[in-house]
Design a protein around this motif. Structure first.
Motif, PDB file in Angstrom:
ATOM      1  N   GLY A 120       8.068   9.768   0.468  1.00  0.00           N
ATOM      2  CA  GLY A 120       9.050  10.269  -0.486  1.00  0.00           C
ATOM      3  C   GLY A 120       9.208   9.411  -1.721  1.00  0.00           C
ATOM      4  N   GLU A 121       8.717   8.178  -1.666  1.00  0.00           N
ATOM      5  CA  GLU A 121       8.833   7.253  -2.791  1.00  0.00           C
ATOM      6  C   GLU A 121       7.584   7.250  -3.665  1.00  0.00           C
ATOM      7  OE1 GLU A 121       9.442   3.523  -0.871  1.00  0.00           O
ATOM      8  OE2 GLU A 121      11.097   4.286   0.370  1.00  0.00           O
ATOM      9  N   LYS A 122       6.555   7.988  -3.256  1.00  0.00           N
ATOM     10  CA  LYS A 122       5.271   7.940  -3.947  1.00  0.00           C
ATOM     11  C   LYS A 122       5.019   9.214  -4.760  1.00  0.00           C
ATOM     12  CE  LYS A 122       3.083   5.018  -0.412  1.00  0.00           C
ATOM     13  NZ  LYS A 122       2.974   3.830  -1.270  1.00  0.00           N
ATOM     14  N   SER A 123       4.269   9.061  -5.836  1.00  0.00           N
ATOM     15  CA  SER A 123       3.832  10.218  -6.611  1.00  0.00           C
ATOM     16  C   SER A 123       2.722  10.933  -5.847  1.00  0.00           C
ATOM     17  CB  SER A 123       3.315   9.784  -7.979  1.00  0.00           C
ATOM     18  OG  SER A 123       2.099   9.058  -7.845  1.00  0.00           O
ATOM     19  N   PHE A 124       2.403  12.147  -6.268  1.00  0.00           N
ATOM     20  CA  PHE A 124       1.309  12.897  -5.648  1.00  0.00           C
ATOM     21  C   PHE A 124       0.007  12.098  -5.738  1.00  0.00           C
ATOM     22  CE2 PHE A 124      -0.305  17.607  -5.388  1.00  0.00           C
ATOM     23  CZ  PHE A 124      -0.819  17.350  -4.128  1.00  0.00           C
TER      24      PHE A 124
END
Length: 432
Positions: free
Chosen positions: A47-51
């Protein structure tokens, strides 16, 4: 990484051969010899990371033995140039929108990955590569646009006459350049059979370098794991079981979801949702797997009577049929039910295409029996790609995205063909 044939695990090849050959000599599909499991810390931090950040780590886990970190970043950046947003449709039911790419269909992810990886692997190759593609709709448009203008590659797309929506057809029959469209007087399974026979024909193998960009090719199939990770990352409530309902035709998308789960993504269950082409739902409900002639429906991209990726489903569970049936539920729906679902979803303020509506129906049925779970259905194409069906069903006009409407202005260029292999073989030999 090595890849083995689903028909013979002793037959193993490297990444380049698996991608360029597409299909094993024994007609098996290539499958990774090992499935890497991502760390619990990585899964917890989704949830803290970009695609793109998710993509770098997932693809590195699968391809770091064959590609450099720079190549992996370049490959992922090219593939994930658009998002896959999660949209709440009603309580506990979400749509994962996979239609924000150039041809507005989920296959844009796999097609962009495949074309980029193939160009990397063929950088020092002098012989023209001919990509053969059978399509029931979205595969043709995604592959055609993904490979358009790629040097050293010619794409030949086979599609069933009169069984592809007008917009889908326009997206791969109007491009020209290195894209050739063959309009086959038959059904999708006839197109798929012609492609498979071409790969196994010794005369063609000697004269031409043939490969595939259907989901039978690992480079089309594997990158589909990425949007499952992206979908899970966007769920706010991570404490409850998550079910994914996958509209299914050739079953590459479902197999990719299970691959993502085997890599550590905590998906509790899958629903294989189809139209009346229900070979796999019947199997999941206890029948033997028995290929059948395909039946035409309003969800035409799922009109497949002999799904190519079924062997990968078995391989994912080490041929343990009980384990497969425990993890995946099968459901199928008539056109009338699909139209009613499009209405029901519209009443909730969301417009779904016929395939997404089938996924929604499968999810609703499962959650009705498992109310403690939450679910995601895959919205695999923009509803505008099936404008006639959706407008007729809802009795209202759809506003097409500008890039989709632009395809309608192009002039259709096709070569008509029967479904005999000798005719198709003659066409291919004439290209040499």
């Amino acid at each position: 990484m090595r890849f083995f044939s689903t028909n013979n695990p002793a037959h193993q090849v490297g990444l380049k051969e698996a991608v360029i050959k597409g299909l094993a000599p024994d007609q098996g599909l290539y499958f990774p010899e090992k499935i890497p499991v991502l760390s619990a810390d990585f899964i917890a931090s989704l949830g803290e990371k970009s695609f793109a950040e998710i993509g770098y780590e997932v693809i590195a886990a699968l391809f770091s033995e064959d590609l450099s970190p720079r190549e992996i970043r370049e490959l992922v950046d090219h593939t994930l140039a658009f998002d896959a947003p999660l949209v709440e449709v009603e309580k506990d039911i979400y749509s994962l929108e996979l239609f924000h790419g150039p041809t507005l269909a989920f296959k844009d992810f796999g097609a962009r990955f495949c074309s980029k990886l193939m160009s990397m692997l063929l950088a020092d190759h002098s012989k023209t590569v001919r990509v053969l593609v059978a399509t029931s709709g979205d595969t043709g448009s995604a592959v055609a646009n993904g490979f358009l203008g790629v040097p050293g590659v010619e794409v030949i797309i086979l599609f069933p006459k009169g069984k592809v929506s007008t917009l889908q057809e326009k997206q791969f029959t109007t491009l020209g350049q290195n894209i050739t469209a063959l309009e086959v007087d038959g059904v999708f399974d006839d197109c798929q059979t012609l492609v498979k026979k071409a790969f196994l024909d010794p005369d063609l193998s000697e004269k031409l370098l043939l490969t595939s960009a259907n989901s039978i090719n690992v480079a089309r199939w594997i990158p589909q794991v990425l949007y499952y990770f992206r979908g899970m990352a966007q769920l706010e409530d991570q404490s409850r079981p998550v079910v994914f309902s996958v509209p299914s035709g050739n079953f590459g998308n479902l197999a990719a979801g299970i691959l993502a789960q085997k890599m550590g993504l905590p998906i509790a269950h899958f629903v294989a949702a189809t139209n009346v082409n229900k070979v796999v739902p019947d199997y999941l409900n206890g029948a033997a797997f028995l290929a059948m002639p395909s039946i035409q429906t309003i969800s035409n991209s799922m009109d497949v009577g002999n799904p190519s990726n079924f062997p990968r489903l078995l391989a994912l569970f080490h041929h343990d049929e009980d384990a497969l049936r425990e993890m995946v539920s099968g459901a199928y729906f008539e056109d009338e039910e699909t139209r009613k679902a499009i209405h029901e979803i519209s009443d909730l303020g969301y417009v779904a295409d016929p395939h997404g509506a089938v996924g929604y129906l499968g999810l609703k049925r499962f959650l009705g029996q498992n109310p403690e779970d939450q679910g995601v259905f895959l919205e695999t194409a923009h509803p505008g790609k099936f404008r006639d069906v959706v407008e007729e069903t809802l009795g209202e006009k759809l506003e097409l995205p500008e890039r989709l409407a632009a395809f309608l202005q192009g002039e259709k260029q096709v070569i008509s063909m029967g479904k005999s292999f000798s005719e198709f073989k003659g066409f291919l030999e004439g290209m040499d």
